[in-house]
Scaffold this motif. Structure first.
Motif, PDB file in Angstrom:
ATOM      1  N   TRP A  44       0.818  -1.206   0.000  1.00  0.00           N
ATOM      2  CA  TRP A  44       0.000   0.000   0.000  1.00  0.00           C
ATOM      3  C   TRP A  44       0.851   1.255   0.000  1.00  0.00           C
ATOM      4  N   SER A  45       0.366   2.267  -0.722  1.00  0.00           N
ATOM      5  CA  SER A  45       0.925   3.614  -0.693  1.00  0.00           C
ATOM      6  C   SER A  45      -0.144   4.558  -0.172  1.00  0.00           C
ATOM      7  N   GLY A  46       0.148   5.850  -0.192  1.00  0.00           N
ATOM      8  CA  GLY A  46      -0.810   6.834   0.282  1.00  0.00           C
ATOM      9  C   GLY A  46      -1.251   7.773  -0.823  1.00  0.00           C
ATOM     10  N   ASN A  47      -2.440   8.309  -0.683  1.00  0.00           N
ATOM     11  CA  ASN A  47      -3.018   9.243  -1.651  1.00  0.00           C
ATOM     12  C   ASN A  47      -2.655  10.669  -1.250  1.00  0.00           C
ATOM     13  N   ALA A  48      -1.504  11.110  -1.731  1.00  0.00           N
ATOM     14  CA  ALA A  48      -0.992  12.415  -1.314  1.00  0.00           C
ATOM     15  C   ALA A  48      -1.709  13.576  -1.990  1.00  0.00           C
ATOM     16  N   GLN A  49      -2.528  13.307  -2.995  1.00  0.00           N
ATOM     17  CA  GLN A  49      -3.260  14.375  -3.669  1.00  0.00           C
ATOM     18  C   GLN A  49      -4.501  14.806  -2.897  1.00  0.00           C
ATOM     19  N   GLN A  50      -4.993  13.947  -2.020  1.00  0.00           N
ATOM     20  CA  GLN A  50      -6.207  14.272  -1.273  1.00  0.00           C
ATOM     21  C   GLN A  50      -6.023  14.223   0.243  1.00  0.00           C
ATOM     22  N   VAL A  51      -4.917  13.672   0.686  1.00  0.00           N
ATOM     23  CA  VAL A  51      -4.624  13.583   2.116  1.00  0.00           C
ATOM     24  C   VAL A  51      -3.223  14.126   2.353  1.00  0.00           C
ATOM     25  N   GLN A  52      -3.069  15.007   3.296  1.00  0.00           N
ATOM     26  CA  GLN A  52      -1.756  15.579   3.579  1.00  0.00           C
ATOM     27  C   GLN A  52      -0.861  14.556   4.261  1.00  0.00           C
ATOM     28  N   ALA A  53       0.278  14.254   3.648  1.00  0.00           N
ATOM     29  CA  ALA A  53       1.284  13.340   4.199  1.00  0.00           C
ATOM     30  C   ALA A  53       0.663  12.044   4.704  1.00  0.00           C
ATOM     31  N   PRO A  54      -0.013  11.298   3.842  1.00  0.00           N
ATOM     32  CA  PRO A  54      -0.651  10.063   4.307  1.00  0.00           C
ATOM     33  C   PRO A  54       0.366   9.045   4.791  1.00  0.00           C
ATOM     34  N   TYR A  55       0.069   8.435   5.929  1.00  0.00           N
ATOM     35  CA  TYR A  55       0.908   7.394   6.525  1.00  0.00           C
ATOM     36  C   TYR A  55       2.357   7.874   6.710  1.00  0.00           C
ATOM     37  N   PHE A  56       2.487   9.120   7.095  1.00  0.00           N
ATOM     38  CA  PHE A  56       3.821   9.704   7.261  1.00  0.00           C
ATOM     39  C   PHE A  56       4.620   8.950   8.319  1.00  0.00           C
ATOM     40  N   THR A  57       4.004   8.653   9.456  1.00  0.00           N
ATOM     41  CA  THR A  57       4.701   7.946  10.539  1.00  0.00           C
ATOM     42  C   THR A  57       5.142   6.564  10.085  1.00  0.00           C
ATOM     43  N   GLU A  58       4.262   5.841   9.399  1.00  0.00           N
ATOM     44  CA  GLU A  58       4.595   4.495   8.935  1.00  0.00           C
ATOM     45  C   GLU A  58       5.715   4.519   7.913  1.00  0.00           C
ATOM     46  N   PHE A  59       5.640   5.428   6.953  1.00  0.00           N
ATOM     47  CA  PHE A  59       6.627   5.432   5.876  1.00  0.00           C
ATOM     48  C   PHE A  59       7.966   6.034   6.309  1.00  0.00           C
ATOM     49  N   GLN A  60       7.958   6.812   7.379  1.00  0.00           N
ATOM     50  CA  GLN A  60       9.231   7.283   7.934  1.00  0.00           C
ATOM     51  C   GLN A  60       9.824   6.270   8.902  1.00  0.00           C
ATOM     52  N   TYR A  61       9.095   5.211   9.185  1.00  0.00           N
ATOM     53  CA  TYR A  61       9.515   4.186  10.141  1.00  0.00           C
ATOM     54  C   TYR A  61       9.793   4.790  11.512  1.00  0.00           C
ATOM     55  N   GLN A  62       8.845   5.599  11.977  1.00  0.00           N
ATOM     56  CA  GLN A  62       8.964   6.214  13.289  1.00  0.00           C
ATOM     57  C   GLN A  62       8.398   5.263  14.344  1.00  0.00           C
ATOM     58  N   LEU A  63       9.096   4.184  14.565  1.00  0.00           N
ATOM     59  CA  LEU A  63       8.628   3.177  15.515  1.00  0.00           C
ATOM     60  C   LEU A  63       8.986   3.589  16.938  1.00  0.00           C
ATOM     61  N   THR A  64       7.965   3.656  17.774  1.00  0.00           N
ATOM     62  CA  THR A  64       8.128   3.991  19.178  1.00  0.00           C
ATOM     63  C   THR A  64       7.293   3.001  19.995  1.00  0.00           C
TER      64      THR A  64
END
Length: 505
Positions: A69-89
């Motif tokens: 899966w990818s994100g729809n950046a044309q209609q949602v601002q920075a979709p799944y930004f945390t997931e795709f940056q691998y910001q695991l906490t």
């Protein structure tokens, strides 16, 4: 009338369960409600509540951690930004731990039930289903509390068991469950019937499901067992049981599903369309979609694998998995973290607000059996035949026309049996295609275990050189079970560097 009453009780239990926000690992949030209730009443909710996490959150996470899966950046601002940056906490998808650990307490309640009557079918099914979820807890977190779980006030701070021992204990409990179901007094055993919202009391299917879970665990342990004498002895003994005459597994037309009576109303929809589909009463209305539907689409990597760009073989599953968005004339992908607009989820994934939830598909089970035969774990069956049967099952489940796909793909490297030097690559790549959107967490775990599909791109916006291979223990553990979790001394790097025990390659 009885069925209506049971479903009403189930819905009340489900709503009560989700109202409990502060969860300690050893608390059963349903305890006040279910403590004195018989298994007939507990079972529907015990099956339904953890399944919602599995079908929605775990499925979604796995699709984002692989290049599905990818994100729809044309209609949602920075979709799944945390997931795709691998910001695991410790807060990253922490509800997976919290929900599976706590909500399976209802299954433990049934296992330990002392109500009058022969509840062996209920207990056996609960042992099997609890093993299903706890395998995922091990596969995602490693060492976990197990032998001291679900004791409520008797032990609020359960110690951790080694992941290897949990695996072996789970397999032993699966064996116990099979024996319990097979050898109970059938004349006195209380039938689960409609109280079983997964298999409607089909105990033969529960045994096939149990054998398939066990096979999956043995396949995952197999490499580790080559380096550990204790594990080797255990695995070899279990392989012998899997090869006994009459041992059956989930196969074509045998999907393991759940449906407690999903309805097209708020809080009662099937979990996947509720998260990635449409608002209640608005199914198919593109103007009233959920955030998950608006934000989610395929990756370029997946689209090009299926539309023939990569393989020169067109795969009709693409147009069942995804559908056109806006003015698109063909299915489009986006990179993870990219600025494009991918197509939307399609009718093979979103069919109805009442659709069944998938726990284990027949195709997943068949790919597993193909690998087991290929590796010599199962000594009967044809690995290629099982592989192609799994693909056929995948097309059928998604409603796609298979046409000449098996013939056309057979000699293609990476997706066809004859054309792929490492048959495991073909098995896992096809499994990844098949389960994308249906059981994403399985595809992430399988990628971690095997490295397939190969050449899978990383997100555009991550600074990490590789995908995470596990999750971190959640904040709730550090708050509620501090003494037992703190010695692991996890950092963010743990999620990328500390392997699960079966990951020996």
């Amino acid at each position: 009338m009885k069925t209506t009453i049971i479903k009403s009780i189930l819905l009340l239990l489900v709503m009560f369960t989700f109202s409990c926000e502060d969860v300690l690992v050893n608390e059963d949030p349903n305890g006040i409600v279910i403590n004195d209730l018989p298994p007939e009443v507990i079972m529907p909710g015990a099956q339904t509540v953890p399944a919602a996490t599995f079908i929605s959150r775990m499925n979604g996470l796995g699709n984002l951690m692989t290049a599905t899966w990818s994100g729809n950046a044309q209609q949602v601002q920075a979709p799944y930004f945390t997931e795709f940056q691998y910001q695991l906490t410790t807060d990253f998808y922490d509800d997976i731990w919290d929900n599976l650990m706590a909500r399976t307490g209802n299954l433990t309640q049934i296992i330990n039930n002392d109500n009058a009557g022969n509840y062996d079918y209920f207990k056996g099914a609960s042992l099997i289903l609890r093993a299903f979820y706890f395998q995922y807890l091990v596969d995602l977190y490693g060492d976990i509390p197990f032998t001291e779980i679900h004791q409520r006030g008797n032990n609020l701070f359960p110690s951790y068991d080694s992941q290897e021992m949990v695996y072996m204990n789970l397999i032993t409990q699966i064996n116990d469950a099979i024996d319990m179901i097979s050898n109970t007094d059938a004349n006195s055993a209380i039938d689960m019937g409609s109280n079983d919202v997964m298999m409607n009391g089909d105990m033969d299917k529960w045994i096939r499901f149990a054998n398939t879970i066990k096979l999956r665990m043995i396949v995952r342990m197999y490499g580790y067992a080559q380096t550990n004498s204790e594990a080797s002895t255990f695995v070899n003994a279990e392989i012998a049981t899997l090869n006994q005459p009459g041992t059956a597994f989930i196969t074509s037309g045998d999907d393991v599903i759940i449906n407690p009576g999903y309805a097209d109303t708020n809080n009662q929809m099937s979990p996947f369309p509720s998260t990635y589909g449409y608002a209640a009463g608005e199914f198919g209305n593109s103007g009233n979609v959920t955030f998950g539907n608006l934000a989610t689409g395929p990756t370029i990597f997946l689209v090009e694998l299926l539309d023939g760009t990569t393989t020169s073989v067109s795969d009709s599953r693409l147009n069942r998995l995804y559908a056109l968005r806006g003015g698109q004339s063909s299915i489009q992908g986006n990179t993870q973290g990219g600025g494009g607009q991918p197509s939307r989820l399609g009718p093979g994934l979103l069919s109805s607000p009442l659709q069944d939830g998938y726990i284990m598909t027949a195709s997943e089970a068949l790919f597993l059996q193909s690998e087991a035969v290929f590796k010599g774990i199962l000594n009967s069956g044809d690995a290629k035949g099982l592989f192609q049967e799994a693909i056929s099952s995948s097309f059928a489940r998604l409603g796609a026309n298979i046409g000449n796909y098996l013939t056309e793909s057979d000699n293609v490297d990476g997706i066809g049996w004859e054309g792929t030097a490492d048959k495991l690559e073909a098995i896992i790549t096809q499994k990844w295609i098949d389960l994308g959107g249906t059981n994403g967490i399985e595809t992430w775990i399988e990628f971690t275990r095997t490295g397939y599909p190969s050449d899978m791109p990383l997100p555009d916006i991550t600074n990490r050189p590789n995908r995470p291979i596990r999750l971190l223990y959640p904040t709730s553990e550090y708050a509620g079970n501090t003494a037992n979790v703190s010695p692991f001394n996890q950092t963010v790097d743990t999620a990328f560097e500390t392997s699960i025990f079966w990951d020996v390659d």
